[in-house]
Design a protein around this motif. Structure first.
Motif, PDB file in Angstrom:
ATOM      1  N   PRO A  65       0.896  -1.353  -0.069  1.00 15.72           N
ATOM      2  CA  PRO A  65       0.013  -0.118  -0.133  1.00 15.72           C
ATOM      3  C   PRO A  65       0.787   1.153  -0.162  1.00 15.72           C
ATOM      4  O   PRO A  65       0.270   2.331  -0.365  1.00 15.72           O
ATOM      5  CB  PRO A  65      -0.771  -0.095   1.284  1.00 15.72           C
ATOM      6  CG  PRO A  65       0.138  -1.015   2.160  1.00 15.72           C
ATOM      7  CD  PRO A  65       0.727  -1.904   1.476  1.00 15.72           C
ATOM      8  N   ASN A  66       1.950   1.191   0.323  1.00 13.20           N
ATOM      9  CA  ASN A  66       2.997   2.402   0.397  1.00 13.20           C
ATOM     10  C   ASN A  66       4.025   2.596  -0.577  1.00 13.20           C
ATOM     11  O   ASN A  66       4.794   3.354  -0.716  1.00 13.20           O
ATOM     12  CB  ASN A  66       3.706   2.427   1.734  1.00 13.20           C
ATOM     13  CG  ASN A  66       2.821   2.762   2.877  1.00 13.20           C
ATOM     14  OD1 ASN A  66       2.055   3.568   2.755  1.00 13.20           O
ATOM     15  ND2 ASN A  66       2.932   2.060   4.117  1.00 13.20           N
ATOM     16  N   ARG A  96       0.199   4.963  -5.760  1.00  9.60           N
ATOM     17  CA  ARG A  96      -0.238   3.585  -4.942  1.00  9.60           C
ATOM     18  C   ARG A  96      -1.530   3.026  -5.067  1.00  9.60           C
ATOM     19  O   ARG A  96      -2.271   3.660  -5.685  1.00  9.60           O
ATOM     20  CB  ARG A  96      -0.005   4.146  -3.337  1.00  9.60           C
ATOM     21  CG  ARG A  96       1.412   4.706  -2.792  1.00  9.60           C
ATOM     22  CD  ARG A  96       1.091   5.117  -1.663  1.00  9.60           C
ATOM     23  NE  ARG A  96       0.456   6.520  -1.661  1.00  9.60           N
ATOM     24  CZ  ARG A  96       0.417   7.475  -0.785  1.00  9.60           C
ATOM     25  NH1 ARG A  96       0.858   7.349   0.397  1.00  9.60           N
ATOM     26  NH2 ARG A  96      -0.517   8.322  -0.561  1.00  9.60           N
ATOM     27  N   ARG A 101      -4.513   0.062  -0.399  1.00 12.14           N
ATOM     28  CA  ARG A 101      -4.712   0.877   0.571  1.00 12.14           C
ATOM     29  C   ARG A 101      -6.330   0.700   1.409  1.00 12.14           C
ATOM     30  O   ARG A 101      -6.270   1.039   2.480  1.00 12.14           O
ATOM     31  CB  ARG A 101      -4.385   2.259   0.096  1.00 12.14           C
ATOM     32  CG  ARG A 101      -2.777   2.568  -0.300  1.00 12.14           C
ATOM     33  CD  ARG A 101      -2.795   4.209  -0.782  1.00 12.14           C
ATOM     34  NE  ARG A 101      -2.862   4.952   0.472  1.00 12.14           N
ATOM     35  CZ  ARG A 101      -1.932   5.018   1.235  1.00 12.14           C
ATOM     36  NH1 ARG A 101      -1.106   4.634   1.103  1.00 12.14           N
ATOM     37  NH2 ARG A 101      -2.164   6.127   2.228  1.00 12.14           N
ATOM     38  N   TYR A 104      -5.970  -2.291   3.595  1.00 13.10           N
ATOM     39  CA  TYR A 104      -5.377  -1.920   4.690  1.00 13.10           C
ATOM     40  C   TYR A 104      -5.993  -1.209   5.776  1.00 13.10           C
ATOM     41  O   TYR A 104      -5.745  -1.213   6.831  1.00 13.10           O
ATOM     42  CB  TYR A 104      -3.868  -1.712   4.398  1.00 13.10           C
ATOM     43  CG  TYR A 104      -2.793  -2.651   4.122  1.00 13.10           C
ATOM     44  CD1 TYR A 104      -1.785  -2.966   5.018  1.00 13.10           C
ATOM     45  CD2 TYR A 104      -2.741  -3.252   2.949  1.00 13.10           C
ATOM     46  CE1 TYR A 104      -0.759  -3.746   4.865  1.00 13.10           C
ATOM     47  CE2 TYR A 104      -1.674  -4.214   2.562  1.00 13.10           C
ATOM     48  CZ  TYR A 104      -0.840  -4.575   3.682  1.00 13.10           C
ATOM     49  OH  TYR A 104       0.187  -5.551   3.292  1.00 13.10           O
ATOM     50  N   GLY A 105      -6.437  -0.191   5.083  1.00 13.28           N
ATOM     51  CA  GLY A 105      -7.424   1.057   6.034  1.00 13.28           C
ATOM     52  C   GLY A 105      -8.283   0.236   6.643  1.00 13.28           C
ATOM     53  O   GLY A 105      -8.945   0.943   7.952  1.00 13.28           O
ATOM     54  N   PRO A 257      -2.267   3.653   5.878  1.00 15.84           N
ATOM     55  CA  PRO A 257      -3.413   3.989   5.210  1.00 15.84           C
ATOM     56  C   PRO A 257      -4.482   3.717   5.979  1.00 15.84           C
ATOM     57  O   PRO A 257      -4.727   3.004   6.844  1.00 15.84           O
ATOM     58  CB  PRO A 257      -3.196   3.015   3.998  1.00 15.84           C
ATOM     59  CG  PRO A 257      -2.512   1.823   4.614  1.00 15.84           C
ATOM     60  CD  PRO A 257      -1.522   2.372   5.626  1.00 15.84           C
ATOM     61  N   MET A 262      -7.119   8.750   3.027  1.00 13.12           N
ATOM     62  CA  MET A 262      -7.448   8.613   1.599  1.00 13.12           C
ATOM     63  C   MET A 262      -8.451   9.498   1.173  1.00 13.12           C
ATOM     64  O   MET A 262      -7.959  10.285   0.192  1.00 13.12           O
ATOM     65  CB  MET A 262      -8.102   7.126   1.277  1.00 13.12           C
ATOM     66  CG  MET A 262      -6.955   5.976   1.626  1.00 13.12           C
ATOM     67  SD  MET A 262      -7.787   4.509   1.331  1.00 13.12           S
ATOM     68  CE  MET A 262      -7.691   4.473  -0.473  1.00 13.12           C
TER      69      MET A 262
END
Length: 311
Positions: A65-66, A96, A101, A104-105, A257, A262
């Protein structure tokens, strides 16, 4: 003497069977009620999906994600990545993957929501029990502290503490948790004021039960139902608060994230028609909050003793 012991064991066994039978009956009633209420079933499925994503997100995510790739920045959903892979939900301004993301968020948003409610619920329940059971000046001090906190807008209070403490996962959980305690304290206090004069509480005192036993084994089990309903609604509000704080740059560090961060990063690109940067995290927040609210409504109806008698 042997007959007395045998009768005591039989009585204990009968009670155990009764408890097991009651729990099975309540479980069947819960399943039947959940299936009968279509919206509650949908909310539960959404919540299970969000939990599954939060737990297994790192294994489901197609990219780191990064990981940045400036050459592939602001790619539309479905675009092919520079290496093997596809940006199914597009890429952001640093190249990205939005889907990674988003997965993961989910972990951070659900963790903050549940952990904050655990902190606020535990603190508020403890203070509410003490305030309602003892009364007097102890009750006055605890309730006035709550009134002072309620005099400040919650989001402003959270911003003030996070500016002092600094952004971070633990700090945001503590701030959001402490901000919720007064809700639980007031509910528990009102219930405790009513229950402390009941016959079974008086009987527990007469039998010499300890203060801990009276508060946590006699009174608390009888007020779990309303606390459960309030907690289900509060999780949704805490997730929204975390998203708002992350949007303002006061959430978790930028390397972690979150759905709120976001949304914050997408605001500079909305006018350029990069709609996917805001739509997908926004939908994730909407559906998760909606699921918790629907489940809260169902729990309120399911635990209502009047409806239970009707069933």
């Amino acid at each position: 003497m042997a007959n007395v012991d045998t009768e005591a064991r039989l009585d204990f066994a009968d009670r155990g069977k009764t408890v097991v039978s009651y729990r099975r009956k309540e479980f069947r009633r819960a399943v039947h009620s959940l299936i009968a209420s279509r919206w509650a079933l949908i909310g539960m499925l959404i919540l299970f999906a969000a939990t599954f994503i939060a737990v297994f997100g790192p294994w489901l995510a197609p990219f780191d994600p990064n990981r940045q790739n400036i050459m592939m920045r602001l790619m539309e959903p479905g675009a092919e990545a520079a290496r093997n892979g596809t940006y199914w939900l597009g890429s952001d301004h640093l190249g990205r993957d939005v889907l990674s993301r988003l997965l993961y968020g989910a972990r951070v948003s659900l963790l903050v929501g549940v952990a904050s409610i655990a902190v606020g619920g535990t603190l508020g329940t403890l203070l509410g029990l003490i305030s309602g059971y003892f009364g007097g000046w102890i009750d006055d001090v605890i309730m006035r502290l709550g009134d002072i906190q309620l005099a400040f807008p919650f989001i402003l209070l959270a911003i003030m503490f996070l500016v002092v403490l600094g952004p971070g996962l633990v700090n945001i959980i503590l701030v959001l948790g402490i901000g919720q305690w007064i809700t639980y304290a007031r509910i528990v206090r009102a219930q405790t004021l009513s229950l402390r004069e009941k016959e079974y509480v008086e009987a527990a005192r007469a039998m010499g039960d300890s203060l801990f036993s009276i508060l946590f084994r006699t009174i608390l089990p009888n007020i779990v139902a309303p606390l459960t309903v309030i907690a289900s609604f509060n999780v949704a509000s805490v997730i929204l608060s975390e998203a708002a704080l992350s949007f303002l740059g006061l959430g978790v560090p930028p390397t972690v994230p979150t759905w709120g961060s976001m949304l914050s990063e997408s605001r500079d690109h909305l006018l350029a028609n990069k709609w996917w940067l805001a739509v997908f995290p926004g939908l994730a927040i909407v559906f998760t909050v909606l699921a918790f609210n629907i489940i809260g409504d169902w729990l309120r109806d399911f635990l209502d003793p009047r409806l239970k008698e009707r069933d």
